[in-house]
Each structure stands twice: as structure tokens, then as C-alpha cells.
Design a protein around this motif. Sequence first.
Motif, PDB file in Angstrom:
ATOM      1  N   VAL A 212       1.256  -1.153   0.031  1.00  0.00           N
ATOM      2  CA  VAL A 212      -0.099  -0.413   0.096  1.00  0.00           C
ATOM      3  C   VAL A 212       0.944   1.642   0.101  1.00  0.00           C
ATOM      4  O   VAL A 212       2.077   0.963   0.365  1.00  0.00           O
ATOM      5  N   LYS A 213       0.389   1.967  -0.477  1.00  0.00           N
ATOM      6  CA  LYS A 213       0.938   3.710  -0.565  1.00  0.00           C
ATOM      7  C   LYS A 213       0.056   4.765  -0.090  1.00  0.00           C
ATOM      8  O   LYS A 213      -0.875   4.720  -0.644  1.00  0.00           O
ATOM      9  N   PHE A 214       1.489   5.221   0.372  1.00  0.00           N
ATOM     10  CA  PHE A 214       0.666   6.872   1.572  1.00  0.00           C
ATOM     11  C   PHE A 214       0.904   7.148   0.368  1.00  0.00           C
ATOM     12  O   PHE A 214       1.750   7.558  -0.284  1.00  0.00           O
ATOM     13  N   LEU A 223      -4.261   5.584   1.832  1.00  0.00           N
ATOM     14  CA  LEU A 223      -2.986   4.660   1.299  1.00  0.00           C
ATOM     15  C   LEU A 223      -3.855   4.803   0.593  1.00  0.00           C
ATOM     16  O   LEU A 223      -5.552   3.937  -0.028  1.00  0.00           O
ATOM     17  N   ARG A 225      -4.003   0.605  -2.761  1.00  0.00           N
ATOM     18  CA  ARG A 225      -3.569  -0.523  -3.200  1.00  0.00           C
ATOM     19  C   ARG A 225      -2.902  -0.197  -4.327  1.00  0.00           C
ATOM     20  O   ARG A 225      -3.045  -0.079  -5.072  1.00  0.00           O
TER      21      ARG A 225
ATOM     22  N   PRO B 236       6.220   8.574   4.771  1.00  0.00           N
ATOM     23  CA  PRO B 236       5.102   7.952   4.265  1.00  0.00           C
ATOM     24  C   PRO B 236       5.196   6.655   4.775  1.00  0.00           C
ATOM     25  O   PRO B 236       3.971   5.617   4.640  1.00  0.00           O
ATOM     26  N   GLY B 237       6.057   5.617   5.572  1.00  0.00           N
ATOM     27  CA  GLY B 237       5.841   4.242   5.721  1.00  0.00           C
ATOM     28  C   GLY B 237       5.078   4.850   6.666  1.00  0.00           C
ATOM     29  O   GLY B 237       4.204   3.773   7.073  1.00  0.00           O
ATOM     30  N   PRO B 239       2.489   5.387   8.202  1.00  0.00           N
ATOM     31  CA  PRO B 239       0.832   5.565   7.952  1.00  0.00           C
ATOM     32  C   PRO B 239       0.543   3.834   7.415  1.00  0.00           C
ATOM     33  O   PRO B 239       0.260   2.949   7.809  1.00  0.00           O
ATOM     34  N   VAL B 240       1.522   2.892   6.496  1.00  0.00           N
ATOM     35  CA  VAL B 240       2.124   2.115   5.973  1.00  0.00           C
ATOM     36  C   VAL B 240       1.966   1.107   7.738  1.00  0.00           C
ATOM     37  O   VAL B 240       1.061  -0.161   7.433  1.00  0.00           O
ATOM     38  N   TYR B 243      -0.808   0.966   8.958  1.00  0.00           N
ATOM     39  CA  TYR B 243      -2.272  -0.017   8.489  1.00  0.00           C
ATOM     40  C   TYR B 243      -1.918  -1.389   8.747  1.00  0.00           C
ATOM     41  O   TYR B 243      -2.913  -2.146   8.840  1.00  0.00           O
ATOM     42  N   ARG B 244      -0.929  -1.816   8.185  1.00  0.00           N
ATOM     43  CA  ARG B 244      -0.333  -3.362   8.105  1.00  0.00           C
ATOM     44  C   ARG B 244      -0.461  -4.031   9.695  1.00  0.00           C
ATOM     45  O   ARG B 244      -0.990  -4.819   9.998  1.00  0.00           O
ATOM     46  N   GLN B 262       3.604  12.170   8.001  1.00  0.00           N
ATOM     47  CA  GLN B 262       2.190  11.605   7.680  1.00  0.00           C
ATOM     48  C   GLN B 262       1.262  10.709   8.403  1.00  0.00           C
ATOM     49  O   GLN B 262       0.234  11.128   9.017  1.00  0.00           O
TER      50      GLN B 262
END
Lengths: 328, 328
Positions: A212-214, A223, A225, B236-237, B239-240, B243-244, B262
Motif C-alpha cells: 500500500v502507498k501513502f 493509502l 493498494r 510516508p512509511g 501510515p503504512v 495499516y499493516r 504523515q
Amino acid sequence: MSRALRTGAVVLCFLVLVSTASAQTLPSWKAGDTKAAIVTFVQAVTDRKSKDYVAPGDRIAVFDNDGTLWSEQPLYFQFLFMLDQLKAAAPQHPEWNDNPAFKALVAHDREALAKLGQKPILELLALANSGMTVGEYDRTIRDWLAKQRHPKFKRPYTDLVYKPMQELLAYLRANGFRTFIVSGGAVEFMRPWAEKAYGIPPEQVIGSQQEVKFEMKDGKPVLTREPKFAFIDDGPGKPVGIYRHIGKRPIAAFGNSDGDLQMLQVTAAGEGRRLALLVHHDDADREFAYDRQSQIGRLDKALDEAKANNWIVVSMKSDWKRIFAFEQ
Amino acid sequence: MSRALRTGAVVLCFLVLVSTASAQTLPSWKAGDTKAAIVTFVQAVTDRKSKDYVAPGDRIAVFDNDGTLWSEQPLYFQFLFMLDQLKAAAPQHPEWNDNPAFKALVAHDREALAKLGQKPILELLALANSGMTVGEYDRTIRDWLAKQRHPKFKRPYTDLVYKPMQELLAYLRANGFRTFIVSGGAVEFMRPWAEKAYGIPPEQVIGSQQEVKFEMKDGKPVLTREPKFAFIDDGPGKPVGIYRHIGKRPIAAFGNSDGDLQMLQVTAAGEGRRLALLVHHDDADREFAYDRQSQIGRLDKALDEAKANNWIVVSMKSDWKRIFAFEQ
């Protein structure tokens, strides 16, 4: 009351209490070696006077999902969902008509699929299940789960969770365990219903991950996919997922297929008392019967390992009074 | 007792109780706007009658680690640790003598390091910090943390956790929050001490990850560290990573640098009442003072965003009675 009578009454009360407690523990499990082995393990690691005592912080239990906590036949339910997304996206992708993986998937051509191997199939499914925000995808999953019915049971897929395993999860937590799902399936497909079905909150669900990408979209952080897998939480990936996410070696692990072998090996290899358990699908009447020859949830090497290492093998037919909550 | 007297006594008792409770809440935080904003937020989301009420399951709070929960100057402590591993491994790697990243690192040549950029430096550090099992690496980390002392404070690095933030973590948990670390640092460097220092168990520590590989070694299943990053949990990592790992949007986020921007944006963008907070390092006497110009923990864009969006900015100098537990 005479002293003998009084003593007798106390003993009787004690016996009634003990038998009540025992009947209340794992009520969908038949009395026998399997249930006794589970209860004995839990008593050993929670009794402060036991040589096998484990502090609550280290009571980590990990559960595979497909085939261990709910059904996985005739095809992994998430695979059916992703396939439906592929079909829904197909009109916008005329180029897929020349893609052998697409043709084999929509024709349910098992022979062609087996010949192609996993890679092109997963790549195409990842592509069809990307491009949207994680929020949009979550709504699609919830809609699908609410509407679709299982081909054999004609019920929502989320009805197909195993009652004895729900009881086992609750029993472990009541004894100070933290319970985690460690599944080859994708986290986002399990999280919407795992808390209600299993009492497992989203942050205790470990699974495969698409990238997933911010990004900022219309001034909002979202985010999105990406059409690529970041991590496959299956086979040798499961101990990696456990290390990354939990950071402690579990003391109990529950699976049903060769994809769970390494997770059970790592759990069993720790110091002190350990529990490694496989659910064996041997009940074609009430659910499905399959093991060494099955394409879905194959149980072959892990069954040999279980026998060699005295891991518990649950017979769904003989060890469980009922499989699903909806059974009479 | 007259009715007026009785009423007066009741009011007096009430006031004493309220003032006692308030003094006990976040005792290392000075009374003022910052502390009031935090307490008001927590009261609003936990009061069932409030329009901002949030169910306990959704009370997720995320904390950056370096510079937010403990110090990060003159260099991230994990960087110092990895550098020591590089030096220790150097005799076995004569080929590194021709590596510009190696030469710049051992000479502490900041100019050369800046010119090289992050990539070759991280690659070399990853290489020097790989090849061993995760268990062996864990012991090396614990040994290093036990023996090494901070250059300014002459104390173990783990003494440099911020007392006011420890109180804040405990205060949030007492109000039904689940607290997570979301750090650019590596998980394995935080987990050995995060539970004792912050009350945060290993599975609630999210961070950057080096690849690890499952293998059988002398008949035992082990995880071996690979010379490659699997995930960078920064900027930006973050929020990823959230989420994960968590699968829910936090309602409160705490950071101190542009690497947290972010994470704060995603948290603040959710529906309902939110808390976004930056710790500003403005106390050169008791700790360090740095922001827009610093190479380590730069706070520039996020400071502008905080002002534009009314996020809370904590002045370590003015808002905290003390920074470290060891202060008199």
C-alpha cells in the motif's frame, strides 16, 4: 449433622463443582485424549507451582485461519472474493482476454491453473485488487461477505467458523494467553470479522500483505493498494511474520496444513513445555474430508512431523461434538 | 450540622478530591494550555455522554520513539549500536577499507557522509548487522545497552526516556487506550526494553525491519538476519506500518520530527475528535535544543503543519517540570 455426614457433604460439593467446571471447559470437545492434552497443557503453564509455569506475558498462542478456525473448501474464501473482483474489473481490461491466467481463472480450468503455477495467477489477482484506497477495499470486502453464500452450506462464509476453536480461543484468553491469527490469507480480508467471530482484535491478525502507498488525494492523506505483494505469510513466511509482528516465540501453535509446518516447528523448538496441534479434516458428512492429496489445505509433511514429534492431531469427526454453531 | 454547613462540607470535599485527582494526573507536566488540551481530549473521548465519545476498541494511540519517548542526540542510539557492530566486524572484512561509506563512517566524517547519501551507508550497516540468528542479535543488543553510556549524560541509554511521556502513556492506558510505538528505528532494538520503560509489549512495537529468513540449522528452526531492509517505517512509511500492523486509524498521534508528519496527518484526518502532538526540543540545558536545521530529528515542515492545523506543540522547556526520572 454428624462429622462424617458433614465431610461427605463437603466432598460431594467439591466433586459437583469440579465436574461442572470440567463440563464447562471446551463444551463442544468430546472427553478424551485430545481434550485432556489441551487442558493438561494449560494447567501446567498457568499453575505457579508447576515446573512448566509460564509468566502471562509469555503466554502467546498463534492460530492459522483457513482450515484451522474456519472452512477453506472448495476454495479459500478470499480467493473466491478476489476472483469476483477480477470478474467485476474485466470489462475495463479487454487486454486480459489474451492473458492465459485470466482465461484459466474465469473458466475454472483447474488443469490450466495447475500448469501455470501460482505466480501469474497471484499477479493478476493482485492487479485486479489494487488501485483503490484501503477504505474503499474494506467496504467491498464487507459487502461481499454480507451477500455471498457458501456453495455447500448456503450460509454466509462467516458462519463457517468452528465452534470448538472459538471455545479454545476463549479458554486460552481466560487463562492469560494472548491469541493471534497467523494466516496465509490477507489481513484486510480477516480483520472486518475476526473480532466478532474469534475475539481477536485487528492488531492481533497477522497475514499476507499487498503493498500500500501513502499519498495525498484531494488534500486528504490516503493509502492506495498497489498491484504487488509485500509479504506472503505462509510456510517459512509464518515464523517471519511472527517475529516481525509479535517478537516473541509462541508457546502454543494451531494449524491444519503443510503451510503451518514451520510455525509449529518454531513453536515446538522453544524451551519449556509447548503445545503444537493440527486440525485434521476427516468429517465429510459435517464438513469436508481431505489431507495428503488436496490442492487446498494439503496436510502431508506436517502430518508425518506430527506423528514423529507427538504433536496433537485433532480428528474433527471424533473429537468435536459439533463443528459449527448452527448445527442442532 | 446546619444544612448550609453540610452543603459547604460536601462542596469542600468535592474540591479537594478534584484538585487531588488533577495533581495526580501527569505530575511531571506543568499546569497550562498543553496539559489542559491533553486532559480535555481524553475526557471528551472517554465520557459516554460526550458527542466525541470513542468506544474503547477504537482508542488507539501511536508514539514515535526517537526524540518523542527518549533522546536521539547526538546520533540515533541505534545508529551508534549498528556502527559499533560494523567496527567489530571490520577485521573480517578487509574489502571494506576500499568502501567510501565505511571510511566515512569510521572517521565520523559528516561531510563525506552527507555527500554519500543514506543508501550506501544503510546498505553497509545492514550487511554488518546480518548473518547471525535473531536470538544472537538480541543478546548483542542487550549487552550493548547494558554496557554503553550516553556521551553527555554518562548514563545507560535506557535512562534517557522522558518521564512526562511515560506518565502520558500510563494515563492513556488507564483511560482505555491501546498504546503503540511507531518508529523509524528497528523493532529488535526497542523490544528488549520497551515493556519495562513504557509498558508497551513487543507486539505493540512497530518499526523498520531488516529481512529475516527461516532455515533449519543443526536440526533446529532458526531465523537468520539478511543484509537487506524489508521495510522502512519512517515518513510516508509510518501510515503504512500502522495499516499493516494495527489495521485501524489512530485517534491520537505523538511525534517530534518531519518523519512523523504523515502519521500525524493520517491521524488528524479521521472523523471525530483527534489529538496530534509534537514534542519540541527547546531545552539545551536539561536535554538538547534543535529543530529546523538539525540532521537528526529535523522538525521543519511538521512544525509549519502543526501551526496551520492547531496541533499541540509541547515545549520541553516550559511544559515539563522534569525531563528524566533521574533529575532531582
